[in-house]
Design an enzyme around this catalytic site. Sequence first.
Site, short mmCIF file in Angstrom:
data_model
loop_
_atom_site.label_atom_id
_atom_site.label_comp_id
_atom_site.label_asym_id
_atom_site.label_seq_id
_atom_site.Cartn_x
_atom_site.Cartn_y
_atom_site.Cartn_z
N TRP A 152 -37.22 -12.46 13.31
CA TRP A 152 -36.65 -11.62 14.01
C TRP A 152 -37.64 -10.40 13.90
CZ3 TRP A 152 -32.69 -8.03 11.85
CH2 TRP A 152 -32.16 -7.34 12.81
N ASP A 233 -31.60 -14.40 4.92
CA ASP A 233 -30.71 -13.70 6.06
C ASP A 233 -30.07 -14.59 6.82
OD1 ASP A 233 -29.95 -11.70 7.54
OD2 ASP A 233 -31.87 -11.31 8.96
N LYS A 269 -22.09 -11.88 15.12
CA LYS A 269 -22.21 -13.02 15.80
C LYS A 269 -21.06 -14.02 15.79
CE LYS A 269 -26.63 -11.34 15.90
NZ LYS A 269 -27.01 -10.42 14.94
#
Length: 422
Positions: A152, A233, A269
Amino acid sequence: MWKCFSTRTSRCFSTSASNKALKWWDHVAPAPKDPITSVTEAFLADTSPTKINLGVGAYRDDEGKPVVLQCVKEAEAKIAGCDFLESVSSAVSSKLVEESVKLVYGKNSDIIKEGRFAGVQALSGTGACRLFAEFQRRFYPESQIYMTDPTWSNHHNIWRDALVPERTFHYYHPDSKGLDFSALLDDVKNAPDGSFFLLHPCAHNPTGVDPTEEQWREISYLFKVKNHFPFFDMAYQGFASGDLDRDARSIQIFVEDGNVIGCAQSFAKNMGLYGHRVGCLNVLCNDAKQAVAIKSQLQQIARAMYSSPPIHGILLVSGILSDPNMKALWVKEVKAMANRIQSLRTTLRKSLEQLSSPLNWEHITNQVGMFCFSGLTPEQVDRLLREFHIYMTRDGRMSMAGVTTGNVSYLANAIHEVTKFG
């Protein structure tokens, strides 16, 4: 020219000197645009009725709109009228952390029963990563962080601003559009003993490529042998398989092997709470005494950064996770979101194959989670934008949440048009 003013003491100054003094910040240039947020900005400015945004990393419904989950609506109703204008209380914070870590280690884990973790609430996953990066720099100042290639884009910013040097290790194989497993193992073996690694436990961003459970076992074994520290993560728990426990299995494998780990969690999310910035950071400890010490250091770092996080989102998440009925509803809704994305992967692949595309699109359904690493070149991505008003990052990452039953055929035809000559 000099000007004088009579006050209690006479002061004179040069106007030319004052002009120079006023030129603060002239040396500051615009920052480079974020590759993800800039896609959304360009999309919003586009007036085309056929435009598609495949850049956003948050869930959308089949009309392309943000979703408020039913469990969130019920939690909102329960906290309506609550006095949550004060900063986060220790009880609310503890409840959030306690319920969050159950999603990592399992609800019956001895780690939780024995208090062998240091956990703090954080500003979503980004905040949790930033807290840990600062903690790493403070207590292992000579260390560096190994990140998957690719990862990311904001991971680079987070550890860079914490002044932690970055290295990469092999992960994605561009030819197979899958995992470069042998090269990954070699990099883990060749890294100096006791290195920090940033791992994605599920639904890897941006590739959608996850190791199998057996591959995770091999990776975990090597980490234990090399005494590496894995920092996970976990931003998309539930989106890889539709099963929250299954998506945390990789972390539990590392723990079972005796690895000490850290984990960032985000509810942006999987609860649709992107704007509320709710997350958690936890570090596995040797015992409860060490946990107290580490937690105090994490709290001190957070205090200097942002004092305390907003309480509204914390009340929502802790309320959902601690209520059996609302949690069951959330689990059901997460599975529905994951299933919808997987269904659209299947539809997109079939649509491309029906167009007699010369390329192999199996990776669309082999990959998992929110993202598909399409294999499109930057030039092909540019054509999709220029000719079809389809927006994604130039590395070819497509957010499957932006695909709908209404636009999937248009998307497939556009991709076919820019790739049909190989």
